[in-house]
Design a protein around this motif. Structure first.
Motif, PDB file in Angstrom:
ATOM      1  N   SER A   1       0.930  -1.247   0.120  1.00  0.00           N
ATOM      2  CA  SER A   1      -0.076   0.039  -0.034  1.00  0.00           C
ATOM      3  C   SER A   1       0.952   0.908   0.313  1.00  0.00           C
ATOM      4  N   LYS A   2       1.205   1.863  -1.018  1.00  0.00           N
ATOM      5  CA  LYS A   2       1.962   2.878  -1.070  1.00  0.00           C
ATOM      6  C   LYS A   2       1.679   4.144  -2.194  1.00  0.00           C
ATOM      7  N   PRO A   3       1.421   5.300  -2.246  1.00  0.00           N
ATOM      8  CA  PRO A   3       0.910   6.384  -2.896  1.00  0.00           C
ATOM      9  C   PRO A   3       1.821   5.796  -4.513  1.00  0.00           C
TER      10      PRO A   3
ATOM     11  N   GLU B   1       5.687   6.933  -4.705  1.00  0.00           N
ATOM     12  CA  GLU B   1       6.280   5.969  -3.670  1.00  0.00           C
ATOM     13  C   GLU B   1       6.901   4.430  -4.117  1.00  0.00           C
ATOM     14  N   THR B   2       5.900   3.943  -4.864  1.00  0.00           N
ATOM     15  CA  THR B   2       5.723   2.908  -5.464  1.00  0.00           C
ATOM     16  C   THR B   2       7.060   2.635  -6.763  1.00  0.00           C
TER      17      THR B   2
ATOM     18  N   PRO C   1      -7.789   5.166  -3.328  1.00  0.00           N
ATOM     19  CA  PRO C   1      -5.578   6.035  -3.288  1.00  0.00           C
ATOM     20  C   PRO C   1      -5.093   4.908  -2.748  1.00  0.00           C
ATOM     21  N   ASN C   2      -3.236   4.921  -2.658  1.00  0.00           N
ATOM     22  CA  ASN C   2      -2.656   4.648  -2.700  1.00  0.00           C
ATOM     23  C   ASN C   2      -2.319   2.812  -2.356  1.00  0.00           C
ATOM     24  N   ASN C   3      -2.952   2.187  -3.423  1.00  0.00           N
ATOM     25  CA  ASN C   3      -2.353   1.016  -3.805  1.00  0.00           C
ATOM     26  C   ASN C   3      -2.446   0.487  -5.018  1.00  0.00           C
TER      27      ASN C   3
ATOM     28  N   GLN D   1      -0.544   0.361   6.964  1.00  0.00           N
ATOM     29  CA  GLN D   1      -1.012   0.632   5.832  1.00  0.00           C
ATOM     30  C   GLN D   1      -1.852   1.065   5.861  1.00  0.00           C
TER      31      GLN D   1
ATOM     32  N   VAL E   1      -4.081   5.127   6.219  1.00  0.00           N
ATOM     33  CA  VAL E   1      -4.298   5.505   5.281  1.00  0.00           C
ATOM     34  C   VAL E   1      -5.702   6.103   5.378  1.00  0.00           C
TER      35      VAL E   1
END
Length: 683
Positions: free
Chosen positions: A513-515, A518-519, A568-570, A620, A624
């Protein structure tokens, strides 16, 4: 709740003796033989002492016998049946009469051998099927050999089908031979007796061990003849690889009439037998002891090619031999069936012998398949003993038919419970060492399936397999789904353990799970390697094996709400779930013609028990959404329409619904298991 009445001392002694005898395979085979004890107890109505007999009931096993597996009968009433006996042509009706001799409530159903125990004038009786005793019983000159081995202490009784008349025969033998401690039953086994439980057990063991020693001392060194040139066993690694390659085809052939589970045996006993010159002749004669051929069928299918034959030639020959076997079995049925015979139960072999590779046995579940193989090993031992001192001479084919298609056996089959929905099916579940995979494995076993627990965590997989009940229900394999060779090895292990695979659940995965910014590319590759590429590799190997079996099958993908819902963020996780979701549609379209159905389950918010959430994904996602990690399940529940938390068991339930039979014409479907997320509704 009231306490159970204490067990009568004679019955307690009987159970202990049965356990000791049943614990040693030299004494008897699984669920074979029966034991009894007589003793005095008060009549519950009059209070007067009456003589009772406790005897192992129908279908039980000596080694695991419990009080509930005993039938208790009045000896006086049993012996009064002699006056009502209508003769050997109508002796089957006597089995129902045993019910009128029962004492008290509960207990097991009396078996066909009850008369043997009740009519013999001895306090304790053992009827067993030891290999050494059956070797004498199935030798061409068994009567002479029995006399040479035992003198007048053990008497020969010619073959007679189990029943009331056999009980009368043995009772007469004992009365006419006061020095005798037991008898050898032609084509069948042994019976021993004694005034005490200890004496009876000692007499049984004396007969068994004396026969073993006689066969060893008097027998020729190589009763099966010389090793055939080119028929030596393959090296172990090559043997296992060939067995894994052949198992799916053989399971498919053996399942022509009804689905079967398989078992592979490659002991020295089996491999040596198949390497020797006499094996084609002896295998064609079939097994003899009723306990043997009821589980192994009248004879096995034997491959008549050497171990070095090319694999494609072997497969082609096995197909031809199977067709010939079915034709011959139908002819066997037609030769002996009468208008009142039960219908033919299926013409496929229960035992397939492949020189250099081993024995494949088949049954309605893993235990049945394994035990069938064990019985054929017993049969090999019997053949060796008989051939060592004489020649192997099993009972006539017509007598085998009378046993195999006996109405009493048919009635026993009718009493068996209906099979569970997934009976005979073999499942391979990836990521089954924890969380959803573990729950799926538990549900599939509960519904009758055998399961291969596949996980990169060897310890976790082994723990789950043990939870499921051990090797007759589940085996553990260590597999990284990014590794093609490990995947092939996992399916090979499934083929060796159960004969093949019918149901695959693609569940292995991780979650990052990252924006977006950041991935990393490594994150993206890892996520896709495990889930998109991994499920593709597993499905490809599953399709290859299922094509060999020709039994159809199921492939189920555990995808996600995120396959259709944008959050978001995955990015890496959701994109790979979308990839998996479309694999379902693509493979459903491609594999439908082979009878292979491909479906998916879309869970969401499965926090409790999840290895993924425990591995960092939970923290994570909690960050979020701005909630405490231990409240994440509640948070997910509150955003659903049903306001309920989704558990691994709910996902397992969806897998069962897709594969349990009621949706047999459904493929290409995704089932949401998310407690209702409107944004993820399928359109």
């Amino acid at each position: 709740m009231t306490d159970q009445p204490p067990l009568h001392p004679a019955a307690a002694e009987l159970i202990a003796r049965s356990h000791r005898l049943g614990a040693d395979p030299r004494n008897t085979n699984y669920a074979g033989g029966n034991t009894s004890a007589k003793g005095s107890a008060p009549d519950p109505v009059t209070g007067d002492a009456v003589e009772l007999m406790w005897v192992k009931g129908s279908g039980g096993d000596l080694g695991t016998l419990t009080a509930g597996g005993l039938a208790a009968l009045r000896v006086d009433r049993l012996r009064q049946l002699v006056g009502a006996y209508p003769g050997v042509e109508r002796e089957d009706g006597m089995v129902a009469a045993f019910d009128h001799c029962l004492h008290g409530r509960g207990g097991a159903a009396p078996s066909i051998d009850t008369a043997m125990h009740g009519l013999v004038d001895a306090a304790h009786v053992d009827h067993l099927h030891p290999d050494s005793g059956i070797a004498l019983a199935c030798a061409a000159d068994g009567e002479k050999l029995t006399a040479a081995c035992f003198g007048d202490t053990v008497v020969w009784v010619p073959w007679r089908r189990p029943g009331f008349q056999l009980g009368l025969d043995i009772a007469a033998v004992k009365e006419a031979n006061p020095r005798a401690i037991g008898c050898v039953l032609g084509g069948h086994g042994i019976t021993a007796w004694g005034d005490t439980s200890e004496e009876c057990e000692n007499n049984s063991l004396h007969i068994i061990r004396t026969a073993e020693a006689f066969l060893a001392a008097q027998g020729v060194a190589e009763p099966f003849g010389p090793v055939l040139d080119g028929y030596e066993p393959l090296p172990e690694d090559e043997r296992r690889a060939r067995a894994a390659e052949l198992a799916p085809q053989l399971r498919g052939l053996a399942s022509t009439d009804r689905p079967q589970v398989g078992h592979w045996t490659a002991t020295d006993t089996v491999l040596d037998f198949l390497a020797r010159a006499a094996h084609p002749r002896l295998a064609a004669l079939g097994t003899s002891c009723p306990d043997h051929f009821l589980r192994t069928k009248v004879r096995p299918l034997v491959l008549d090619l050497p171990p070095t034959a090319p694999p494609e030639q072997v497969k082609e020959r096995l197909t031809a031999l199977h067709e010939a076997y079915r034709a011959e079995y139908r002819a066997y049925y037609e030769r002996h069936a009468t208008p009142d015979s039960p219908p033919l139960r299926g013409a496929d072999p229960a035992i397939v012998l492949v020189p250099g590779v081993g024995m494949f046995s088949f049954g309605k579940d893993k235990q049945t398949a394994r035990v069938a193989g064990e019985f054929y090993v017993n049969a090999i031992n019997v053949m060796r003993g008989a051939e060592a001192v004489s020649s192997y001479a099993p009972i006539e084919e017509s007598e085998k038919f009378r046993i195999e298609y006996w109405e009493l056996e048919e009635a026993k089959l009718r009493r068996m419970p209906a099979p569970k929905p997934l009976a005979t099916r073999v499942a391979l579940v990836t990521g089954a060492g924890s969380g959803i995979g573990r729950a799926v494995a538990h549900r599939l076993v509960a519904e009758g399936a055998c399961v291969v627990v596949a996980d990169r965590d060897a310890e976790g997989a082994a723990t789950v397999a043990e939870e499921l009940g051990g090797a007759d229900r589940a085996v553990a394999v260590t597999v990284d789904v990014t590794d093609e060779e490990q995947i092939k090895a996992a399916f090979a292990a499934a083929a060796l353990a159960f004969g093949g695979v019918d149901l695959v659940v693609n569940n292995a995965g991780i979650s990052l799970s990252k924006p977006l910014l950041e991935t990393t590319a490594a994150d993206w590759d890892l996520q896709h390697d495990i889930m998109a590429r991994g499920s593709f590799l597993v499905s490809r190997e599953a399709a290859r094996l299922m094509t060999e079996q020709r039994l159809g099958g199921d492939i189920v993908y555990i995808t996600s709400k995120n396959a259709v819902f944008a959050g978001p963020n995955n990015i890496a996780y959701s994109a790979t779930k979308a990839d998996q979701a479309h694999q379902v549609r693509l493979l459903a379209a491609e594999l439908g013609g082979l009878g292979i159905r491909v479906n998916g389950v879309n869970p969401d918010g499965v926090v409790r028990g999840s290895g993924i959430f425990a591995g960092g994904w939970g923290a994570q996602r909690a960050a979020v959404y701005g909630v405490a990690e231990d409240k994440l399940g509640e948070f997910y529940a509150q955003r659903t329409l049903l306001k309920r938390e989704v558990l691994p068991e709910h996902v397992a339930g969806a897998v069962f619904v897709l594969t349990g039979g009621d949706l047999s014409l459904t493929t290409g479907l995704h089932i949401p298991v998310d407690a209702g997320v409107a944004a993820a509704f399928l359109r």
